[in-house]
Design a protein around this motif. Structure first.
Motif, PDB file in Angstrom:
ATOM      1  N   LYS A 160     -11.546   4.674  -0.723  1.00  0.00           N
ATOM      2  CA  LYS A 160     -11.965   4.740   0.680  1.00  0.00           C
ATOM      3  C   LYS A 160     -10.793   5.084   1.609  1.00  0.00           C
ATOM      4  O   LYS A 160     -10.938   5.875   2.530  1.00  0.00           O
ATOM      5  N   SER A 161      -9.630   4.482   1.350  1.00  0.00           N
ATOM      6  CA  SER A 161      -8.474   4.746   2.211  1.00  0.00           C
ATOM      7  C   SER A 161      -7.511   5.764   1.611  1.00  0.00           C
ATOM      8  O   SER A 161      -6.479   6.081   2.210  1.00  0.00           O
ATOM      9  N   ASP A 162      -7.820   6.297   0.417  1.00  0.00           N
ATOM     10  CA  ASP A 162      -6.968   7.268  -0.277  1.00  0.00           C
ATOM     11  C   ASP A 162      -5.541   6.735  -0.407  1.00  0.00           C
ATOM     12  O   ASP A 162      -4.575   7.385  -0.023  1.00  0.00           O
ATOM     13  N   ALA A 163      -5.443   5.514  -0.963  1.00  0.00           N
ATOM     14  CA  ALA A 163      -4.137   4.878  -1.127  1.00  0.00           C
ATOM     15  C   ALA A 163      -4.099   4.121  -2.443  1.00  0.00           C
ATOM     16  O   ALA A 163      -5.127   3.705  -2.977  1.00  0.00           O
TER      17      ALA A 163
ATOM     18  N   ARG B 214       0.858  -1.190   0.000  1.00  0.00           N
ATOM     19  CA  ARG B 214       0.000   0.000   0.000  1.00  0.00           C
ATOM     20  C   ARG B 214       0.891   1.236   0.000  1.00  0.00           C
ATOM     21  O   ARG B 214       1.909   1.268   0.682  1.00  0.00           O
TER      22      ARG B 214
ATOM     23  N   ASP C  91      -7.503   2.771  -4.073  1.00  0.00           N
ATOM     24  CA  ASP C  91      -8.529   2.504  -3.068  1.00  0.00           C
ATOM     25  C   ASP C  91      -9.029   3.861  -2.592  1.00  0.00           C
ATOM     26  O   ASP C  91      -8.362   4.538  -1.797  1.00  0.00           O
TER      27      ASP C  91
ATOM     28  N   PRO D 144       0.507   5.618   0.249  1.00  0.00           N
ATOM     29  CA  PRO D 144      -0.400   6.762   0.406  1.00  0.00           C
ATOM     30  C   PRO D 144      -0.488   7.550  -0.897  1.00  0.00           C
ATOM     31  O   PRO D 144       0.484   7.642  -1.655  1.00  0.00           O
TER      32      PRO D 144
END
Length: 55
Positions: free
Chosen positions: A41-44, A8, A39, A10
């Motif tokens: 939702k998680s801004d990644a 993952r 993604d 950022p």
């Protein structure tokens, strides 16, 4: 289709920096079919590979 997340990153990387794409390119050079997806939702950014049958 299911996928396995390898790493993952950022979404706030400095301008001109693409760490997820660079990581995926290294994995592809090693023969893994790595893809980068966002993604929201998680801004990644996620580096994923197709999930195998054994999982």
């Amino acid at each position: 289709m299911s996928a396995k997340v390898l790493e993952r990153f950022p979404a706030g990387a400095p301008r001109g920096s693409w760490p997820a794409e660079e990581y995926a390119a290294r994995r592809r050079a090693e023969g893994e079919p790595a893809t980068v997806v966002m993604d929201l939702k998680s801004d990644a950014f996620l580096v994923v590979v197709p999930a195998g049958e054994e999982e």
